[in-house]
Design a protein around this motif. Structure first.
Motif, short mmCIF file in Angstrom:
data_model
loop_
_atom_site.label_atom_id
_atom_site.label_comp_id
_atom_site.label_asym_id
_atom_site.label_seq_id
_atom_site.Cartn_x
_atom_site.Cartn_y
_atom_site.Cartn_z
N PHE A 386 0.82 -1.22 0.00
CA PHE A 386 0.00 0.00 0.00
C PHE A 386 0.84 1.26 0.00
CE2 PHE A 386 -2.06 3.62 2.01
CZ PHE A 386 -3.17 3.74 1.20
N LYS A 387 0.48 2.10 -0.97
CA LYS A 387 1.00 3.45 -0.99
C LYS A 387 0.02 4.26 -1.83
CE LYS A 387 4.73 6.46 -2.47
NZ LYS A 387 5.90 6.62 -3.34
N ALA A 388 -0.49 5.34 -1.28
CA ALA A 388 -1.43 6.17 -2.05
C ALA A 388 -0.72 6.64 -3.31
CB ALA A 388 -1.88 7.35 -1.21
N ARG A 389 -1.22 6.20 -4.46
CA ARG A 389 -0.54 6.47 -5.74
C ARG A 389 -0.83 7.90 -6.22
NH1 ARG A 389 2.48 1.80 -5.48
NH2 ARG A 389 1.07 0.11 -4.89
N GLY A 390 0.18 8.48 -6.85
CA GLY A 390 0.01 9.80 -7.43
C GLY A 390 0.33 10.91 -6.43
N ASP A 391 0.21 12.12 -6.92
CA ASP A 391 0.43 13.32 -6.09
C ASP A 391 -0.95 13.76 -5.60
OD1 ASP A 391 1.30 15.60 -4.90
OD2 ASP A 391 2.05 16.58 -6.71
N ILE A 392 -1.25 13.49 -4.34
CA ILE A 392 -2.62 13.60 -3.85
C ILE A 392 -2.89 14.94 -3.19
CG2 ILE A 392 -4.32 12.63 -2.26
CD1 ILE A 392 -3.50 9.95 -3.09
N TYR A 393 -4.04 15.53 -3.61
CA TYR A 393 -4.52 16.79 -3.04
C TYR A 393 -5.90 16.51 -2.44
CZ TYR A 393 -0.66 18.74 -5.59
OH TYR A 393 0.61 19.01 -6.04
N VAL A 394 -6.05 16.81 -1.18
CA VAL A 394 -7.29 16.53 -0.47
C VAL A 394 -8.06 17.84 -0.27
CG1 VAL A 394 -8.35 15.55 1.59
CG2 VAL A 394 -6.21 14.59 0.71
N PHE A 395 -9.26 17.91 -0.86
CA PHE A 395 -10.16 19.05 -0.63
C PHE A 395 -11.13 18.63 0.47
CE2 PHE A 395 -10.10 20.68 -5.34
CZ PHE A 395 -8.72 20.87 -5.24
N VAL A 396 -11.10 19.32 1.59
CA VAL A 396 -11.96 18.97 2.72
C VAL A 396 -13.11 19.97 2.79
CG1 VAL A 396 -12.04 18.53 5.19
CG2 VAL A 396 -9.95 18.04 3.92
N ASP A 397 -14.32 19.49 2.45
CA ASP A 397 -15.48 20.37 2.44
C ASP A 397 -16.00 20.58 3.86
OD1 ASP A 397 -17.42 21.98 1.34
OD2 ASP A 397 -18.80 20.33 0.92
N GLU A 398 -16.49 21.78 4.14
CA GLU A 398 -16.98 22.14 5.47
C GLU A 398 -15.92 21.80 6.53
OE1 GLU A 398 -19.26 24.04 5.44
OE2 GLU A 398 -20.51 23.59 3.72
N CYS A 399 -14.74 22.34 6.33
CA CYS A 399 -13.58 21.96 7.15
C CYS A 399 -13.68 22.47 8.59
CB CYS A 399 -12.28 22.46 6.52
SG CYS A 399 -12.15 24.26 6.48
N HIS A 400 -14.73 23.22 8.91
CA HIS A 400 -14.90 23.68 10.29
C HIS A 400 -15.45 22.58 11.19
CE1 HIS A 400 -18.71 24.35 8.14
NE2 HIS A 400 -19.25 23.91 9.26
N ARG A 401 -15.90 21.46 10.58
CA ARG A 401 -16.60 20.46 11.39
C ARG A 401 -15.68 19.27 11.72
NH1 ARG A 401 -21.84 21.20 8.08
NH2 ARG A 401 -21.17 19.39 6.93
N THR A 402 -16.18 18.06 11.56
CA THR A 402 -15.49 16.84 11.97
C THR A 402 -14.04 16.78 11.53
OG1 THR A 402 -17.62 15.85 11.43
CG2 THR A 402 -15.86 14.35 12.06
N GLN A 403 -13.78 17.32 10.32
CA GLN A 403 -12.48 17.14 9.71
C GLN A 403 -11.34 17.79 10.49
OE1 GLN A 403 -15.33 17.80 8.41
NE2 GLN A 403 -15.49 17.43 6.22
#
Length: 729
Positions: A386-403
């Motif tokens: 396991f290795k997350a493939r590629g150059d990963i960009y995470v968009f976190v919606d409503e980032c004021h909450r659980t995230q």
């Protein structure tokens, strides 16, 4: 020529001069007498392509193919314009000779904007769409047309200062009708109208008047029209807007607003520096499309880029999928925690949506247990390769909450090398600000509620705390309701009815609190213009599903029968009522089960919800009220929603997002969104000082929520005084 014509002519001459001297465009002349003015000047296009090094055979074939697509009148304007845009953006694929390799002919040099030929023509007389329309439409001539390499990409209608820009917008909309010069608009990307006092407003093909936009960017140029044209039609910026900020969204072509453009540009700079951060663009200002444009830019400009969009609610996960599929981007929604791991371990797809709970091994919105223990177990059970493939960009919606909480640790554990960008439509709480900034980084770009109201991107909100006991028995309100119900009756019938309803105050004052709220809403439905006409509708927030069911039952015995529905996460199941029967009448659970099932009929809760939401948005007169508890208070866009009634203790993010359900633009008769608060969330009843940055919103910094709510009665008084002064003047 009349003096009015002379004034407009002077503005046009100045604008033409600005394009030539400040923006560096060539002048193609006054085309008022042109007999063959088209949206493609093949001589100019051929000249540009020759300079780019294409041979004559390729040029001829490419221009023939492009002209054929642009001239196709068997399709709608939207479909033809979309096909033209794809050829402009991705190039025309042609073969010089049969058997040779396909080559791409670029009609615009996107990589080197200044290599292109920019020109304008004025008074471009265009013949009608067909022979029947030619007489009526021969006089149609846009004031200024922008050509890039001989292709008409922009059109501008100018008005004198005393004539509203709206006149120019309507002129553009008329010109796009089949009766007039619709075929000329198949290549157009930017449709503009302006004058010296209001400046410039811009849209694209078929943009309704209310959605025309105003550009905002710092400048030392005082004249608004000159400022906007200098910024929007700057050669490099014009092509960047067309290349990176146009979207065909489920049948509607859209351009970016200034906040979306500068938000994406700021994010691009952060990404180049390998820095994350937070984009705070207020509710209703187009956050989802900002994600779309940033994701598209990443895919095209960053090698091996993959984008993972994280939400914390199933309805938001579905909404993200709908948005991206609406713009023809295939997004994959992960089905489980194991599916998420498998998807990340592969190189495809490049665009993924997931609930954050799947990072904790959950397949739904259930809260995880011990995160540290889960992370350790997860690492033990990950595939060896396991290795997350590629150059990963995470968009976190409503980032004021659980995230921003514990689940973020799980995300970082699985994606240690990913770059995280948070998106939020609400401010960060004072208590969470530092934590969120530590998790994501500082603000990349902000666009606050009061800015969006000033830009007419969303509507202002009018707030009223209602003491239900006083409101429902108010003589003035009952008289107003009575008048609305008795219009057209003769004096005799009116007198008889008045006797009958003489004891209405006594009847209403003896009702339960919930019955009073229902009666109060029904009165509003009868006396508030937009609710009465059926062009607008309302939402009622209750404290529980049971309360929602009781309200629904009361509304079903009123004129709202069949035009009211409950939307909650509750789905009745026989297991809910097992062991509930006591033989002494309906318990709360049994009653809830019985009312909900009666409402659903033979539909599933999910199918019923989808049908109701669709009717609420598309046919507001047929679905006048939705009763909710938590659902639909975030991510639900219904321009028809005008009133929000609150009978639930709410605060901070939940309250902020809920009240923004009614701030969307709609028809001219929707001036504001109205918030009716039966819980006195700001403790304003009985006090002279109304501070709507405290109370239920006191967990925010005051500056972050300034101007969000304004007192309805105070603003009405102010408006009345202004009207009186205007009449006196």
């Amino acid at each position: 020529m009349s003096n009015v014509g002379q004034i407009e002519k002077a503005t046009q001459q100045r604008v033409v001069k600005l394009f030539q001297e400040k923006l560096g465009y060539d002048y193609l002349g006054n085309k008022i007498d042109g007999v063959d003015n088209r949206n493609i000047n093949t001589n100019l296009a051929r000249s540009f392509l020759k300079k780019q090094g294409y041979d004559d055979a390729l040029i001829t074939k490419a221009l023939h193919q492009f002209s054929k697509v642009a001239g196709d009148q068997t399709k709608s304007l939207y479909d033809t314009n979309k096909a033209v845009y794809e050829l402009l953006r991705y190039g025309v694929k042609v073969k010089a000779e049969i058997g040779e390799n396909t080559q791409t002919v670029w009609l615009i040099d996107w990589k080197h904007p200044l290599n292109n030929h920019f020109a304008i023509a004025e008074e471009v007389t265009v013949k009608g769409a067909d022979a029947k329309a030619a007489i009526k439409s021969f006089g149609k001539r846009p004031d200024v047309v922008i050509y890039v390499n001989g292709i008409a990409l922009g059109v501008l209608e100018l008005k004198r200062s005393t004539v509203s820009v709206a006149e120019g917008i309507r002129q553009n909309l008329d010109n796009q009708k089949k009766l007039f010069i619709q075929p000329f608009f198949t290549t157009l990307q930017l449709v503009m109208a302006g004058n010296d006092t209001e400046g410039l407003r811009y849209g694209t093909i078929e943009t309704p008047e209310k959605y025309y936009l105003t550009w905002k960017q710092d400048s030392t140029i005082e004249n608004l029209l000159d400022r906007h044209l200098t910024q929007l039609c700057n050669k490099t910026q014009l092509l960047e807007l067309i290349h990176n900020f146009v979207v065909f969204d489920a049948g509607v072509k859209k351009l970016c607003r200034h906040n979306q453009y500068f938000g994406v540009k700021a994010a691009q700079d952060h990404i180049k520096r390998r820095e994350g951060g937070i984009i705070w663009h207020t509710q209703g200002s187009g956050k989802s499309l900002t994600m779309v444009w940033l994701a598209k830019w990443l895919r095209e400009n960053v090698k091996d880029a993959r984008v993972v969009i994280i939400t914390d609610r199933t309805e938001l996960d579905k909404q993200i999928e709908t948005v991206f599929k609406g713009v023809d981007e295939d997004i994959y929604r992960t089905q489980s925690g194991a599916d998420l791991i498998a998807t990340l371990n592969d190189t495809q797809p490049w665009l993924i949506a997931s609930l954050i709970h799947k990072f904790a091994g959950k397949d739904n919105e259930a809260q995880p247990g011990d995160i540290e223990e889960f992370i350790a177990e997860m690492k033990r059970n990950l595939p060896p390769d396991f290795k997350a493939r590629g150059d990963i960009y995470v968009f976190v919606d409503e980032c004021h909450r659980t995230q921003s909480g514990e689940l973020h640790k799980a995300m970082k554990a699985i994606l240690p090398n990913a770059l995280f960008i948070g998106f939020t439509g609400t401010p960060l709480l004072k208590a969470d600000k530092q934590k969120s900034i530590e998790v994501f980084g500082g603000y990349i770009h902000t666009y606050k509620f009061d800015e969006a109201v000033r830009d007419k991107v969303v509507l202002d909100l009018r707030y009223e705390a209602r003491d239900i006991d006083q409101s429902i028995t108010s003589t003035a309100k009952i008289d107003q309701w009575f008048d609305s119900k008795t219009r057209g009756l003769n004096d005799v019938a009116l007198a008889q009815l008045k006797k009958k309803w003489g004891s209405m105050q006594k009847v209403l004052s003896s009702k339960s609190r919930l019955e009073k709220i229902v009666a109060d809403i029904l009165m509003d439905m009868a006396i508030r213009d937009r609710l009465q006409s059926g062009r607008g509708n309302a939402m009622l927030v209750t404290s529980s599903v049971y309360e929602a069911c009781k309200c629904y039952e009361l509304f079903e015995h009123s004129e709202l029968a069949g035009k009211c529905a409950i939307v909650t996460s509750y789905a009745p199941s026989p297991a809910d009522i097992k062991g509930e029967e006591t033989g002494e009448g309906l318990t709360e659970r049994l009653r809830k089960y019985e009312i909900y099932n009666r409402m659903l009929g033979d539909q599933t809760a999910e199918a019923f919800e989808e049908a109701v939401k669709k009717k609420f948005i598309k046919e507001p007169g047929q679905m006048r009220l939705l009763i909710v508890v938590d659902k639909l208070l975030t991510g639900f866009d219904a321009p028809s929603a005008t009133y929000l009634y609150i009978d639930k203790q709410m605060r901070d993010h939940g309250l902020f997002q809920a009240i923004c359900r009614v701030n969307r633009l709609d028809g001219d008769d929707k001036e504001y969104g109205y918030i009716i608060d039966y819980k006195d969330l700001f403790k304003s009843l009985g006090t002279a000082i109304h501070d709507y940055t405290s109370g239920a919103l006191d967990a925010y910094d005051k500056d972050d929520v300034a101007g969000l709510l304004k007192d309805r009665l105070e603003m009405a008084k102010q408006r009345l005084e202004e009207a009186r002064e205007a009449i006196k003047a």
